[in-house]
Design a protein around this motif. Sequence first.
Motif, PDB file in Angstrom:
ATOM      1  N   LEU A   1       5.007  14.224 -12.723  1.00 10.62           N
ATOM      2  CA  LEU A   1       3.610  14.600 -13.021  1.00 10.62           C
ATOM      3  C   LEU A   1       3.084  15.375 -11.776  1.00 10.62           C
ATOM      4  CD1 LEU A   1       0.835  14.321 -14.297  1.00 10.62           C
ATOM      5  CD2 LEU A   1       0.604  12.088 -12.892  1.00 10.62           C
ATOM      6  N   LYS A   2       2.591  16.575 -11.616  1.00 11.48           N
ATOM      7  CA  LYS A   2       2.073  17.257 -10.779  1.00 11.48           C
ATOM      8  C   LYS A   2       0.630  17.691 -11.135  1.00 11.48           C
ATOM      9  CE  LYS A   2       3.214  21.464  -8.059  1.00 11.48           C
ATOM     10  NZ  LYS A   2       4.278  22.424  -7.968  1.00 11.48           N
ATOM     11  N   ILE A   3      -0.237  17.154 -10.233  1.00 17.84           N
ATOM     12  CA  ILE A   3      -1.747  17.202 -10.169  1.00 17.84           C
ATOM     13  C   ILE A   3      -2.371  17.858  -9.026  1.00 17.84           C
ATOM     14  CG2 ILE A   3      -1.961  15.370 -11.843  1.00 17.84           C
ATOM     15  CD1 ILE A   3      -3.001  13.927  -9.494  1.00 17.84           C
ATOM     16  N   LYS A   4      -3.490  18.834  -9.460  1.00 17.13           N
ATOM     17  CA  LYS A   4      -4.119  19.076  -7.885  1.00 17.13           C
ATOM     18  C   LYS A   4      -5.506  18.453  -8.104  1.00 17.13           C
ATOM     19  CE  LYS A   4      -5.547  23.463  -5.751  1.00 17.13           C
ATOM     20  NZ  LYS A   4      -5.628  24.796  -5.950  1.00 17.13           N
ATOM     21  N   ILE A   5      -5.824  17.989  -6.700  1.00 14.79           N
ATOM     22  CA  ILE A   5      -7.254  17.074  -6.787  1.00 14.79           C
ATOM     23  C   ILE A   5      -8.115  17.957  -5.798  1.00 14.79           C
ATOM     24  CG2 ILE A   5      -8.079  14.935  -5.618  1.00 14.79           C
ATOM     25  CD1 ILE A   5      -5.445  13.688  -6.412  1.00 14.79           C
ATOM     26  N   TYR A   6      -9.112  18.112  -6.576  1.00 13.87           N
ATOM     27  CA  TYR A   6     -10.384  18.801  -5.598  1.00 13.87           C
ATOM     28  C   TYR A   6     -11.243  17.658  -5.164  1.00 13.87           C
ATOM     29  CZ  TYR A   6      -8.463  22.952  -8.360  1.00 13.87           C
ATOM     30  OH  TYR A   6      -7.700  23.741  -9.031  1.00 13.87           O
TER      31      TYR A   6
ATOM     32  N   ASN B   1       0.980  -1.232   0.139  1.00 12.22           N
ATOM     33  CA  ASN B   1      -0.095  -0.096  -0.004  1.00 12.22           C
ATOM     34  C   ASN B   1       0.862   1.435  -0.117  1.00 12.22           C
ATOM     35  OD1 ASN B   1      -2.631  -1.201  -0.247  1.00 12.22           O
ATOM     36  ND2 ASN B   1      -2.469  -1.556   2.047  1.00 12.22           N
ATOM     37  N   THR B   2       1.981   1.053  -0.343  1.00 11.74           N
ATOM     38  CA  THR B   2       2.957   2.298  -0.650  1.00 11.74           C
ATOM     39  C   THR B   2       2.419   3.365  -1.565  1.00 11.74           C
ATOM     40  OG1 THR B   2       4.832   0.896  -0.050  1.00 11.74           O
ATOM     41  CG2 THR B   2       5.165   2.961  -1.046  1.00 11.74           C
ATOM     42  N   LYS B   3       2.266   4.697  -1.090  1.00  9.93           N
ATOM     43  CA  LYS B   3       1.814   5.587  -2.230  1.00  9.93           C
ATOM     44  C   LYS B   3       2.840   5.973  -2.964  1.00  9.93           C
ATOM     45  CE  LYS B   3      -2.250   5.622  -0.115  1.00  9.93           C
ATOM     46  NZ  LYS B   3      -3.264   4.601  -0.752  1.00  9.93           N
ATOM     47  N   PRO B   4       2.674   6.050  -4.347  1.00 11.72           N
ATOM     48  CA  PRO B   4       3.723   6.305  -5.346  1.00 11.72           C
ATOM     49  C   PRO B   4       3.799   7.852  -5.491  1.00 11.72           C
ATOM     50  CG  PRO B   4       1.752   5.487  -6.302  1.00 11.72           C
ATOM     51  CD  PRO B   4       1.491   5.467  -4.957  1.00 11.72           C
ATOM     52  N   PHE B   5       3.580   8.825  -4.282  1.00  8.85           N
ATOM     53  CA  PHE B   5       3.196  10.048  -4.767  1.00  8.85           C
ATOM     54  C   PHE B   5       3.862  10.956  -3.265  1.00  8.85           C
ATOM     55  CE2 PHE B   5      -0.736   8.650  -3.838  1.00  8.85           C
ATOM     56  CZ  PHE B   5      -1.166   9.399  -2.668  1.00  8.85           C
ATOM     57  N   ILE B   6       4.177  12.303  -3.658  1.00 10.75           N
ATOM     58  CA  ILE B   6       4.276  13.147  -2.409  1.00 10.75           C
ATOM     59  C   ILE B   6       2.976  14.167  -2.412  1.00 10.75           C
ATOM     60  CG2 ILE B   6       5.699  15.100  -1.407  1.00 10.75           C
ATOM     61  CD1 ILE B   6       8.031  13.769  -2.963  1.00 10.75           C
ATOM     62  N   GLU B   7       2.515  14.189  -1.186  1.00 11.71           N
ATOM     63  CA  GLU B   7       1.050  14.878  -1.144  1.00 11.71           C
ATOM     64  C   GLU B   7       1.167  16.215  -0.284  1.00 11.71           C
ATOM     65  OE1 GLU B   7      -3.232  13.115  -1.114  1.00 11.71           O
ATOM     66  OE2 GLU B   7      -2.722  13.539   0.867  1.00 11.71           O
ATOM     67  N   THR B   8       0.899  17.138  -0.848  1.00  7.68           N
ATOM     68  CA  THR B   8       0.756  18.609  -0.055  1.00  7.68           C
ATOM     69  C   THR B   8      -0.551  18.795   0.110  1.00  7.68           C
ATOM     70  OG1 THR B   8       2.945  19.163  -1.115  1.00  7.68           O
ATOM     71  CG2 THR B   8       1.394  20.991  -0.095  1.00  7.68           C
ATOM     72  N   ILE B   9      -0.994  18.856   1.538  1.00  8.33           N
ATOM     73  CA  ILE B   9      -2.283  19.148   1.638  1.00  8.33           C
ATOM     74  C   ILE B   9      -2.643  20.802   1.699  1.00  8.33           C
ATOM     75  CG2 ILE B   9      -4.240  19.126   3.491  1.00  8.33           C
ATOM     76  CD1 ILE B   9      -2.945  16.479   4.447  1.00  8.33           C
ATOM     77  N   ILE B  10      -3.448  21.222   0.785  1.00  6.25           N
ATOM     78  CA  ILE B  10      -3.724  22.653   0.504  1.00  6.25           C
ATOM     79  C   ILE B  10      -5.133  23.080   1.563  1.00  6.25           C
ATOM     80  CG2 ILE B  10      -4.538  24.581  -1.135  1.00  6.25           C
ATOM     81  CD1 ILE B  10      -1.742  23.168  -1.732  1.00  6.25           C
ATOM     82  N   SER B  11      -6.055  22.201   1.641  1.00  4.62           N
ATOM     83  CA  SER B  11      -7.289  22.579   2.422  1.00  4.62           C
ATOM     84  C   SER B  11      -7.761  21.095   2.447  1.00  4.62           C
ATOM     85  CB  SER B  11      -8.142  23.484   1.782  1.00  4.62           C
ATOM     86  OG  SER B  11      -9.025  22.840   0.607  1.00  4.62           O
ATOM     87  N   GLU B  12      -8.927  21.247   3.117  1.00  7.24           N
ATOM     88  CA  GLU B  12      -9.613  19.792   3.474  1.00  7.24           C
ATOM     89  C   GLU B  12     -10.133  19.319   2.076  1.00  7.24           C
ATOM     90  OE1 GLU B  12     -13.780  18.829   5.722  1.00  7.24           O
ATOM     91  OE2 GLU B  12     -12.221  20.037   7.020  1.00  7.24           O
ATOM     92  N   THR B  13     -10.247  20.161   1.247  1.00  5.77           N
ATOM     93  CA  THR B  13     -10.813  19.415   0.059  1.00  5.77           C
ATOM     94  C   THR B  13     -10.075  19.555  -1.310  1.00  5.77           C
ATOM     95  OG1 THR B  13     -11.962  21.762  -0.611  1.00  5.77           O
ATOM     96  CG2 THR B  13     -13.251  19.927   0.572  1.00  5.77           C
ATOM     97  N   GLU B  14      -8.331  20.181  -1.067  1.00  5.63           N
ATOM     98  CA  GLU B  14      -7.937  20.175  -2.200  1.00  5.63           C
ATOM     99  C   GLU B  14      -6.182  19.950  -1.748  1.00  5.63           C
ATOM    100  OE1 GLU B  14      -7.508  24.175  -3.559  1.00  5.63           O
ATOM    101  OE2 GLU B  14      -9.648  24.426  -3.450  1.00  5.63           O
ATOM    102  N   VAL B  15      -5.564  19.022  -2.527  1.00  6.89           N
ATOM    103  CA  VAL B  15      -4.261  18.366  -2.397  1.00  6.89           C
ATOM    104  C   VAL B  15      -3.560  18.586  -3.757  1.00  6.89           C
ATOM    105  CG1 VAL B  15      -5.027  17.037  -0.445  1.00  6.89           C
ATOM    106  CG2 VAL B  15      -4.986  16.066  -2.874  1.00  6.89           C
ATOM    107  N   ILE B  16      -2.272  18.800  -3.424  1.00  2.00           N
ATOM    108  CA  ILE B  16      -1.485  18.595  -4.765  1.00  2.00           C
ATOM    109  C   ILE B  16      -0.639  17.385  -4.548  1.00  2.00           C
ATOM    110  CG2 ILE B  16       0.552  19.552  -6.002  1.00  2.00           C
ATOM    111  CD1 ILE B  16      -0.586  22.248  -5.148  1.00  2.00           C
ATOM    112  N   ARG B  17      -0.589  16.478  -5.721  1.00  2.00           N
ATOM    113  CA  ARG B  17       0.190  15.008  -5.675  1.00  2.00           C
ATOM    114  C   ARG B  17       1.228  15.288  -6.920  1.00  2.00           C
ATOM    115  NH1 ARG B  17      -4.475  10.645  -4.444  1.00  2.00           N
ATOM    116  NH2 ARG B  17      -4.837  11.217  -2.518  1.00  2.00           N
TER     117      ARG B  17
END
Length: 99
Positions: free
Chosen positions: A92-97, A11-27
């Motif tokens: 790859l850099k994405i923002k998730i809403y 279950n290793t996550k293949p990304f680094i995650e930055t939490i912007i808010s409760e509903t937004e993250v950058i991976r």
Amino acid sequence: MEEMIRKIDDNTKPFIETIISETEVIREFKPGYPAHLFKWHMDPEDRLVEVLEDSDWRFQYDNELPTPMIVGVYIKIPEGVIHRIIPGTSDLKIKIYKS
């Protein structure tokens, strides 16, 4: 067989995650993570993915052809829909809403 089970259970996550808010993250995804980490999966909520930098990565819904992940692409992922990311050779850099 044991190796295959180990990969399935990894279950290793293949990304680094930055939490912007409760509903937004950058991976941020880097090439070189083992392919078995990019599993078919579904998410517990609706998501909108914004591609922030051009890449040669691809996104794929189950039973559909892969879509390039380039700047300007927004991907809607409804809750419970099976999908995956196919690794490329660049970053790859994405923002998730999340909703």
